[in-house]
Design a protein around this motif. Structure first.
Motif, short mmCIF file in Angstrom:
data_model
loop_
_atom_site.label_atom_id
_atom_site.label_comp_id
_atom_site.label_asym_id
_atom_site.label_seq_id
_atom_site.Cartn_x
_atom_site.Cartn_y
_atom_site.Cartn_z
N SER A 166 -5.25 8.00 -12.83
CA SER A 166 -4.61 7.80 -11.53
C SER A 166 -3.84 9.04 -11.11
CB SER A 166 -3.67 6.59 -11.58
OG SER A 166 -4.37 5.40 -11.88
N ALA A 185 -1.08 5.56 -2.63
CA ALA A 185 -1.97 5.11 -3.70
C ALA A 185 -2.18 3.61 -3.60
CB ALA A 185 -1.38 5.46 -5.06
N LYS A 186 -3.44 3.18 -3.54
CA LYS A 186 -3.74 1.75 -3.49
C LYS A 186 -4.04 1.26 -4.90
CE LYS A 186 -6.25 -1.79 -0.93
NZ LYS A 186 -7.17 -2.07 0.18
N LEU A 187 -3.22 0.34 -5.38
CA LEU A 187 -3.25 -0.07 -6.77
C LEU A 187 -4.02 -1.37 -6.99
CD1 LEU A 187 0.40 0.74 -7.92
CD2 LEU A 187 -1.59 2.26 -7.67
N ALA A 198 2.06 2.72 -11.15
CA ALA A 198 2.84 3.17 -10.00
C ALA A 198 3.64 4.42 -10.34
CB ALA A 198 3.77 2.06 -9.52
N CYS A 201 1.42 7.53 -10.43
CA CYS A 201 1.01 7.97 -9.09
C CYS A 201 2.15 8.67 -8.36
CB CYS A 201 0.53 6.77 -8.28
SG CYS A 201 -1.05 6.08 -8.84
N ALA A 206 2.28 10.97 -5.01
CA ALA A 206 2.06 9.91 -4.02
C ALA A 206 3.33 9.70 -3.20
CB ALA A 206 1.66 8.61 -4.71
N LEU A 209 2.95 3.44 -1.97
CA LEU A 209 2.00 2.60 -2.69
C LEU A 209 1.52 1.47 -1.79
CD1 LEU A 209 4.23 2.19 -5.87
CD2 LEU A 209 2.30 3.78 -5.65
N MET A 211 -0.15 -2.26 -2.32
CA MET A 211 -0.38 -3.28 -3.35
C MET A 211 -0.60 -4.63 -2.68
SD MET A 211 2.30 -2.34 -6.35
CE MET A 211 3.73 -2.44 -5.30
N ILE A 266 6.53 0.75 0.03
CA ILE A 266 5.44 -0.10 -0.46
C ILE A 266 4.81 -0.81 0.73
CG2 ILE A 266 4.86 -2.12 -1.86
CD1 ILE A 266 7.26 -1.42 -3.65
#
Length: 330
Positions: A166, A185-187, A198, A201, A206, A209, A211, A266
């Motif tokens: 990642s 970043a898409k988790l 997370a 990243c 990043a 995030l 999520m 987020i």
């Protein structure tokens, strides 16, 4: 009629503007509601129902370096509380995307969060670089990095299941884009410790995030005694995954509040059908939300959720959506 203890206010008075904390003004959105990648194609389909400018941002279908036809059919299956999809990131490739899809979105004034993917870290970077060189890049408010796809250089392991993989992707994408371009970043929820992913990243550059992505599922056609989708397994989305999304956002937002992770915005996604659903994710720490599967049976879902969210906030006396972010963490 209002009473002395009534804290409600008119929904129209609620401030919906949110700031996702990147370069000044780059990710300041008029409202916190976006589409979710893969559920609204790349603009024209939803624009028949409402102006795409009404959304906080339009998130594109994930685009890769080369054109992809995707997996064989059948690709989708209905479940009692959601949908299983095994599309396989079908798409036109980044060159055609910037010339056609991004050009259309730019012409219609949309604020675009471009979802990208790749089979290797280098491919992610090449997609990002092509995007950065596009004449329509001014409409791009950020890049959502879909690391929930298989790493072909590592026996098909999903990038988002390994902190090192990642981090490498985020580092390469960061280097391929201008420094002020937000990267999100898409988790994946299919990990042992989402806080660990997370952290990797965010340390690698990043800006925020998203999520969560879909969770791996399977449906069996009992008439044929065979998997219902050609790819055997697929991504489960819809109401069934919302509690998983709430848990994941809560875990990461709590880690930020406790100082175990650096603070970062987020974006909550997973099973949002109503404004109440959106508020649940905001209450555990999401600054913005994405509406996905609900658009399949209600194309107006994103703007409806936006309006319902304002009503839910007003009913609880919130003057701004920002005041509700993380309210359930205290």
């Amino acid at each position: 009629m209002s009473t002395a203890t009534d804290t409600s206010r008119p929904a129209a008075d609620v401030e919906l503007r949110v700031d996702l904390g990147a370069a000044p003004g780059r990710l300041t959105l008029d409202n916190p509601v976006m589409t979710a990648s893969g559920c609204a194609a790349n603009g024209p389909e939803l624009h028949r129902f409402f102006d795409v400018r009404e959304l906080g941002a339009f998130v594109t279908k994930t685009v890769m370096r080369e054109p992809r036809s995707g997996r064989g059919t059948p690709r989708m299956a209905e479940t009692p509380s959601g949908m299983l999809n095994s599309i396989g990131l079908q798409g036109p490739g980044i060159a055609a995307f910037v010339d056609t899809d991004l050009a259309w979105l730019a012409a219609h004034g949309a604020r675009v969060l471009v979802s990208i993917a790749g089979g290797t870290g280098t491919e992610f970077a090449e997609v990002a670089a092509t995007l950065a060189a596009s004449e329509h890049v001014d409409s791009v408010i950020g890049v959502e990095v879909n690391i929930s796809c298989p790493n072909v250089a590592n026996r098909g392991q999903v990038f988002a299941c390994d902190p090192g993989a990642s981090a490498r992707v985020m580092t390469l994408v960061r280097e391929a884009l201008p420094r002020d371009t937000p990267i999100i970043a898409k988790l994946s929820p299919d990990v042992t410790d989402i806080v660990d992913i997370a952290s990797a990243c965010l340390k690698a550059g990043a800006s925020g995030l998203t999520m969560i992505n879909t969770t791996l599922g399977m449906v069996v056609d009992l008439d044929r005694m065979r998997p219902q989708v050609a790819g055997v397994t697929g991504g489960l989305s819809g109401p069934a995954v919302r509690p998983i999304a709430v848990r994941a956002v809560w875990q990461v937002a709590s880690a930020m509040r406790e100082g175990r992770l650096p603070p970062a915005p987020i974006i909550g996604v997973g099973g949002i059908r109503t404004g109440r659903d959106a508020l649940e994710l905001i209450a555990v720490g999401a600054t913005a939300v994405q509406v996905g599967t609900a658009t399949f049976n209600d194309p107006m879902a994103p703007v409806r959720v936006r309006d319902e969210l304002a009503e839910e906030l007003a009913r609880r006396g919130y003057a701004s959506v920002r005041n509700a972010v993380g309210a359930a963490l205290t």
